[in-house]
Write a protein that holds these residues in place. Sequence first.
Motif, short mmCIF file in Angstrom:
data_model
loop_
_atom_site.label_atom_id
_atom_site.label_comp_id
_atom_site.label_asym_id
_atom_site.label_seq_id
_atom_site.Cartn_x
_atom_site.Cartn_y
_atom_site.Cartn_z
N HIS A 42 98.55 65.53 21.17
CA HIS A 42 99.18 65.64 22.48
C HIS A 42 100.65 65.21 22.47
CE1 HIS A 42 94.92 65.77 23.49
NE2 HIS A 42 95.31 66.53 24.49
N LYS B 58 95.60 56.90 29.26
CA LYS B 58 94.33 56.27 29.65
C LYS B 58 93.28 56.53 28.58
CE LYS B 58 91.11 54.51 32.32
NZ LYS B 58 90.53 53.33 31.69
N LYS B 59 93.22 57.76 28.09
CA LYS B 59 92.25 58.09 27.06
C LYS B 59 92.54 57.31 25.77
CE LYS B 59 89.67 61.89 25.19
NZ LYS B 59 88.34 61.56 25.62
N ASP C 137 91.34 53.83 26.27
CA ASP C 137 89.89 53.78 26.15
C ASP C 137 89.44 53.82 24.69
OD1 ASP C 137 89.72 53.68 28.92
OD2 ASP C 137 89.18 55.80 29.14
N ASP D 275 99.73 60.34 31.96
CA ASP D 275 98.89 59.23 32.44
C ASP D 275 97.45 59.37 31.93
OD1 ASP D 275 100.97 57.97 33.85
OD2 ASP D 275 100.60 59.22 35.61
N ASP D 276 96.94 60.59 31.99
CA ASP D 276 95.58 60.85 31.51
C ASP D 276 95.47 60.63 30.01
OD1 ASP D 276 94.78 61.58 34.09
OD2 ASP D 276 95.09 63.73 33.72
N ILE D 277 96.49 61.07 29.29
CA ILE D 277 96.50 60.90 27.84
C ILE D 277 96.54 59.43 27.47
CG2 ILE D 277 97.85 61.29 25.73
CD1 ILE D 277 98.79 63.95 27.10
N MET E 11 96.66 68.31 30.63
CA MET E 11 96.47 66.87 30.67
C MET E 11 97.85 66.23 30.79
SD MET E 11 94.29 64.61 27.92
CE MET E 11 92.70 64.58 28.67
N ASN E 12 98.02 65.37 31.79
CA ASN E 12 99.33 64.73 31.96
C ASN E 12 99.39 63.43 31.14
OD1 ASN E 12 98.40 62.45 33.50
ND2 ASN E 12 98.34 63.72 35.32
#
Length: 61
Positions: free
Chosen positions: A29, A8-9, A12, A4-6, A1-2
């Motif tokens: 993370h 974003k999560k 959210d 940006d994904d982290i 998981m990069n």
Amino acid sequence: MNKDDIMKKVEDMIGEGNIDKAKSFIEDHKEDLGEYYEKAKDLISNNAGDVIDKVKGIFGK
């Protein structure tokens, strides 16, 4: 998981009101986030109302 994904999560989770879950996710993370770890922690500790705008500002979106 990069990162940006982290982020974003995390965004959210905060949007859903899951602040404690977001904190835990950031800790899980920490190594993946690298230099963004402190920024992610700051987002959690700041007012949840403007967290989304700050996350977008970090990544220039």
